[in-house]
Scaffold this motif. Structure first.
Motif, PDB file in Angstrom:
ATOM      1  N   ASN A  42     -44.879 -11.527 -10.674  1.00  0.00           N
ATOM      2  CA  ASN A  42     -46.156 -12.018 -11.201  1.00  0.00           C
ATOM      3  C   ASN A  42     -46.172 -13.519 -11.454  1.00  0.00           C
ATOM      4  N   SER A  43     -45.040 -14.054 -11.868  1.00  0.00           N
ATOM      5  CA  SER A  43     -45.064 -15.419 -12.365  1.00  0.00           C
ATOM      6  C   SER A  43     -43.724 -16.093 -12.080  1.00  0.00           C
ATOM      7  N   ALA A  44     -43.278 -15.974 -10.819  1.00  0.00           N
ATOM      8  CA  ALA A  44     -41.917 -16.390 -10.463  1.00  0.00           C
ATOM      9  C   ALA A  44     -41.621 -17.842 -10.859  1.00  0.00           C
ATOM     10  N   GLY A  45     -42.540 -18.746 -10.547  1.00  0.00           N
ATOM     11  CA  GLY A  45     -42.306 -20.161 -10.807  1.00  0.00           C
ATOM     12  C   GLY A  45     -42.237 -20.503 -12.284  1.00  0.00           C
ATOM     13  N   MET A  46     -42.685 -19.577 -13.106  1.00  0.00           N
ATOM     14  CA  MET A  46     -42.769 -19.841 -14.546  1.00  0.00           C
ATOM     15  C   MET A  46     -41.646 -19.148 -15.333  1.00  0.00           C
ATOM     16  N   THR A  47     -40.731 -18.513 -14.610  1.00  0.00           N
ATOM     17  CA  THR A  47     -39.687 -17.753 -15.293  1.00  0.00           C
ATOM     18  C   THR A  47     -38.839 -18.654 -16.184  1.00  0.00           C
ATOM     19  N   VAL A  48     -38.733 -19.922 -15.791  1.00  0.00           N
ATOM     20  CA  VAL A  48     -37.913 -20.850 -16.564  1.00  0.00           C
ATOM     21  C   VAL A  48     -38.404 -20.935 -18.022  1.00  0.00           C
ATOM     22  N   PHE A  49     -39.733 -20.854 -18.217  1.00  0.00           N
ATOM     23  CA  PHE A  49     -40.267 -20.942 -19.586  1.00  0.00           C
ATOM     24  C   PHE A  49     -39.873 -19.710 -20.408  1.00  0.00           C
ATOM     25  N   LEU A  50     -39.916 -18.569 -19.741  1.00  0.00           N
ATOM     26  CA  LEU A  50     -39.491 -17.332 -20.413  1.00  0.00           C
ATOM     27  C   LEU A  50     -38.013 -17.448 -20.809  1.00  0.00           C
ATOM     28  N   LEU A  51     -37.212 -18.008 -19.908  1.00  0.00           N
ATOM     29  CA  LEU A  51     -35.778 -18.145 -20.181  1.00  0.00           C
ATOM     30  C   LEU A  51     -35.515 -19.153 -21.308  1.00  0.00           C
ATOM     31  N   VAL A  52     -36.295 -20.236 -21.318  1.00  0.00           N
ATOM     32  CA  VAL A  52     -36.113 -21.240 -22.383  1.00  0.00           C
ATOM     33  C   VAL A  52     -36.369 -20.591 -23.746  1.00  0.00           C
ATOM     34  N   THR A  53     -37.474 -19.862 -23.835  1.00  0.00           N
ATOM     35  CA  THR A  53     -37.801 -19.192 -25.101  1.00  0.00           C
ATOM     36  C   THR A  53     -36.709 -18.193 -25.478  1.00  0.00           C
ATOM     37  N   THR A  54     -36.265 -17.424 -24.480  1.00  0.00           N
ATOM     38  CA  THR A  54     -35.248 -16.410 -24.751  1.00  0.00           C
ATOM     39  C   THR A  54     -33.961 -17.051 -25.278  1.00  0.00           C
ATOM     40  N   VAL A  55     -33.482 -18.068 -24.570  1.00  0.00           N
ATOM     41  CA  VAL A  55     -32.185 -18.662 -24.924  1.00  0.00           C
ATOM     42  C   VAL A  55     -32.266 -19.408 -26.260  1.00  0.00           C
ATOM     43  N   THR A  56     -33.338 -20.184 -26.463  1.00  0.00           N
ATOM     44  CA  THR A  56     -33.417 -20.962 -27.711  1.00  0.00           C
ATOM     45  C   THR A  56     -33.532 -20.044 -28.929  1.00  0.00           C
ATOM     46  N   THR A  57     -34.324 -18.993 -28.820  1.00  0.00           N
ATOM     47  CA  THR A  57     -34.483 -18.115 -29.988  1.00  0.00           C
ATOM     48  C   THR A  57     -33.224 -17.259 -30.201  1.00  0.00           C
ATOM     49  N   PHE A  58     -32.555 -16.911 -29.103  1.00  0.00           N
ATOM     50  CA  PHE A  58     -31.300 -16.150 -29.234  1.00  0.00           C
ATOM     51  C   PHE A  58     -30.257 -17.000 -29.979  1.00  0.00           C
ATOM     52  N   CYS A  59     -30.117 -18.265 -29.530  1.00  0.00           N
ATOM     53  CA  CYS A  59     -29.113 -19.151 -30.155  1.00  0.00           C
ATOM     54  C   CYS A  59     -29.477 -19.411 -31.620  1.00  0.00           C
ATOM     55  N   ALA A  60     -30.763 -19.650 -31.873  1.00  0.00           N
ATOM     56  CA  ALA A  60     -31.191 -19.894 -33.261  1.00  0.00           C
ATOM     57  C   ALA A  60     -30.902 -18.667 -34.119  1.00  0.00           C
ATOM     58  N   GLY A  61     -31.157 -17.491 -33.579  1.00  0.00           N
ATOM     59  CA  GLY A  61     -30.904 -16.247 -34.313  1.00  0.00           C
ATOM     60  C   GLY A  61     -29.428 -16.113 -34.651  1.00  0.00           C
ATOM     61  N   ARG A  62     -28.557 -16.391 -33.662  1.00  0.00           N
ATOM     62  CA  ARG A  62     -27.106 -16.304 -33.899  1.00  0.00           C
ATOM     63  C   ARG A  62     -26.676 -17.280 -34.997  1.00  0.00           C
ATOM     64  N   ARG A  63     -27.195 -18.513 -34.895  1.00  0.00           N
ATOM     65  CA  ARG A  63     -26.815 -19.549 -35.872  1.00  0.00           C
ATOM     66  C   ARG A  63     -27.253 -19.132 -37.283  1.00  0.00           C
ATOM     67  N   LEU A  64     -28.483 -18.660 -37.374  1.00  0.00           N
ATOM     68  CA  LEU A  64     -29.000 -18.229 -38.685  1.00  0.00           C
ATOM     69  C   LEU A  64     -28.188 -17.049 -39.217  1.00  0.00           C
ATOM     70  N   GLY A  65     -27.818 -16.159 -38.318  1.00  0.00           N
ATOM     71  CA  GLY A  65     -27.022 -15.002 -38.717  1.00  0.00           C
ATOM     72  C   GLY A  65     -25.683 -15.430 -39.303  1.00  0.00           C
ATOM     73  N   ARG A  66     -25.071 -16.458 -38.672  1.00  0.00           N
ATOM     74  CA  ARG A  66     -23.773 -16.941 -39.175  1.00  0.00           C
ATOM     75  C   ARG A  66     -23.932 -17.553 -40.571  1.00  0.00           C
ATOM     76  N   ILE A  67     -25.019 -18.332 -40.743  1.00  0.00           N
ATOM     77  CA  ILE A  67     -25.245 -18.952 -42.067  1.00  0.00           C
ATOM     78  C   ILE A  67     -25.480 -17.855 -43.115  1.00  0.00           C
ATOM     79  N   ASN A  68     -26.252 -16.848 -42.751  1.00  0.00           N
ATOM     80  CA  ASN A  68     -26.496 -15.737 -43.685  1.00  0.00           C
ATOM     81  C   ASN A  68     -25.181 -15.074 -44.094  1.00  0.00           C
TER      82      ASN A  68
END
Lengths: 530, 79
Positions: A42-68
């Motif tokens: 559906n949106s092949a050329g735009m997959t990079v944006f989906l990946l950016v959101t996925t990776v940044t929020t995953f990393c932020a979640g991990r970091r926050l989890g460690r601080i918690n």
């Protein structure tokens, strides 16, 4: 590849077969592959944006989890009250920096892609109006599929980890599935991690009952979309896209028809999404709770697009209205306006901000800003006037729980919602205002009887009869559901011939009365555009 | 006055139409809406001189008067 296409049906069939053939622990991988195949198609050329959101929020979640975790360990070992408080505050500051970076990055991406064109266009209009030369470029970027839905879902996940609501995901591939789960990519719902993720990851054994109820839900969604919404779209599009050809009552009918169309379309789409998820054994969050049974606009918004409303409540309305800034503001307004009114002002301001965001979430246009303001204005005025309504009802000896009064309230809410539809569906803010003016200044009830409205618009008498039948059917189903009766369970409890008679009737209804086929191009789901 | 009685007074003033003695699912059953919650939190903060954070706005903390008592005691102990 839309949710209603042969390509999607083929993909779904293959995914279902592979899903139930693989060992349970690997089944989430099928969903991940399917989700990314669907996205690429559906949106092949735009997959990079989906990946950016996925990776940044995953990393932020991990970091926050460690601080918690660090905080928990420290507090468990430490005894001094002062030191504990100081440590907690310092950890809170660290967490705030992480969550802020993740939210700004992802909401910034959404704003840049969705709203830059609108902001530049508005700035150009302003520059022209005040006579300053220069012009910002016209930008019409394509939007990544589902960005308005998956961004909010991923940002909600990060904020929940920040608040310590649950532990972060440790597996990036699994988290990729949570953000991209294919049935909900086109029009939501906006799921919460603690409700959806474990269902996606754990894998499900084949359950005949669940698969058949999923298939029923898919069928019901398709009936709503193709038998009712597509017919009503002919009327609504006719009026809203050619509003200069209509006047008075036709405008009001157009708005009311659009209200039913968008409900059948969006809730039908949600049934389709929920049904497809159930085929894999996954229960998706409800997005509708019979909104037209609401007795106030505020209740309507608790029943309509529930996951967006809940997201805005939990991540915008509560944090803003309970912030220190708003608490200070409340103290000041109490001094100036008295305790009762003063304490409400910050809450109303937070509500206006929330509805403004709900409005512009739908699109980058001034009409959506007006849509948000309309809803916030009606709700705040009804809260302020509640004591007056109460006294009026008492003076008129109206029992507020009587069926007649409830019906009156429902009709009143439907009218208020329909008036708001002028902004949501009008082709522009100007068009919406022209339509509203005409609706209340031209009196032409003859359009109902002389055939100038009902038939030239493109529907035959039998179409109107199908619409009437479907509206009554939706009403009956809604009434059963309001009484807590689950129709699918009632059907499942019947004997085999009765069950199959119902299924066959449903399929015949869809096949014989659905608006589709080679000469007919079905509209996309309305909420797909958002 | 006991914390419970003080909370009951605030609740009765906020929503006199609700039987707070009996209700055990004020949030889950949508007896209190988001406006009520914001008003209630503001009143509790002012009255008990505490700070209820947004992360504490969970159904289990506001479903009943007893839950609110536990929440306030927890915050008072932490502060």
């Amino acid at each position: 590849m839309g949710l209603v296409s042969f390509e999607f049906a083929a993909l779904l069939t293959v995914l279902l077969l592979v899903y139930y053939l693989l060992p349970v622990r690997h089944r989430w991988r099928v969903l991940l592959v399917g989700s990314y195949l669907f996205y690429l198609a559906n949106s092949a050329g735009m997959t990079v944006f989906l990946l950016v959101t996925t990776v940044t929020t995953f990393c932020a979640g991990r970091r926050l989890g460690r601080i918690n975790e660090e905080t928990r360990n420290y507090l468990a070992a430490s005894q001094g009250k002062g030191a504990r408080k100081e440590y907690k505050q310092s950890q809170q500051r660290r967490k705030r920096r992480v969550v802020l970076a993740a939210v700004l990055c992802n909401i910034g991406l959404l704003v840049a892609l969705k709203y830059t064109g609108f902001l530049f266009e508005s700035a150009n209009a302003l520059l022209q109006a005040i006579g300053i030369g220069g012009r910002l470029p016209d930008i019409g970027w394509l939007l990544p599929l589902g960005i308005s839905f998956y961004t909010l879902q991923a940002v909600g996940y990060v904020i929940d980890i920040y608040r310590g609501k649950y532990e972060p995901d440790q597996n990036l591939a699994q988290y990729m599935l949570f953000v991209s789960f294919f049935p909900q990519m086109i029009q939501g719902p906006i799921s919460r991690h603690d409700q959806l993720a474990h269902q996606l990851y754990e894998g499900h054994v084949f359950d005949y009952r669940r698969v058949t109820t999923g298939a029923q839900l898919v069928l019901w969604g398709l009936i709503k979309k193709f038998v009712l919404a597509e017919r009503l779209a002919v009327v609504a599009n006719g009026v809203f896209d050619n509003y200069l050809n209509y006047a008075g009552l036709s405008m009001l009918i157009g708005a009311a028809v659009y209200g039913v169309q968008v409900y059948a379309d969006f809730s039908g789409g949600m049934d389709l999404v929920g049904g497809i998820a159930q085929l894999f054994g996954i229960e998706i969050t409800e997005n509708f709770a019979r909104p037209y049974f609401a007795r106030s606009l505020e209740e309507f918004w608790r029943r309509w697009h529930i996951t967006l409303g809940a997201w805005m409540r939990d991540y915008v309305f509560y944090p803003v209205s309970l912030s220190k800034t708003f608490a200070r503001l409340g103290k000041r307004t109490k001094t100036y306006f008295g305790a009762q009114t003063g304490k409400r002002i910050p809450t109303f301001l937070a509500m206006f901000l929330t509805f403004l965001l709900v409005g512009v979430w739908h699109g980058a246009e001034w009409k959506y800003v007006a849509y948000g303001i309309w809803n916030a204005s009606i709700i705040s005025s009804s809260i302020l006037l509640q004591p007056v309504y109460g006294r009026l009802a008492d003076a008129c000896h109206i029992k507020r729980e009587s069926p007649l009064w409830r019906l009156i309230c429902m009709v009143r809410t439907f009218c208020l919602v329909s008036l708001g539809r002028f902004f949501a569906r009008g082709t522009s803010l100007h068009a919406a205002l022209v339509m509203l003016k005409s609706a209340f200044t031209v009196w032409n009830p003859e359009v109902l009887t002389n055939g100038t409205f009902l038939f030239p618009i493109g529907l035959l008498l039998q179409d109107w009869l199908v619409i009437l039948f479907m509206v009554l059917l939706l009403l009956a189903v809604g009434l059963w559901q309001e009484r807590g009766i689950c129709l699918r369970e009632v059907i499942a409890g019947q004997r085999l011939p009765v069950r199959w008679a119902v299924y066959v009737a449903g399929v015949l209804l869809l096949v014989l009365f659905g608006m589709y086929g080679p000469d007919y191009e079905a509209a996309s789901f309305v909420y797909q555009q958002f | 006055m006991e914390i419970r009685e003080e909370i009951m007074e605030i609740l009765q003033e906020l929503r006199s139409d609700v039987d707070f003695e009996r209700e055990q699912a004020l949030i889950d059953d949508s007896v209190l809406d988001s406006f009520d919650i914001v008003s209630l939190v503001g009143e509790l903060n002012d009255h008990f001189d505490i700070e209820i954070n947004v992360e504490e706005l969970l159904p289990e903390n506001f479903n009943s008067v007893e839950a609110m008592v536990r929440l306030i005691q927890k915050i008072q102990e932490e502060e």
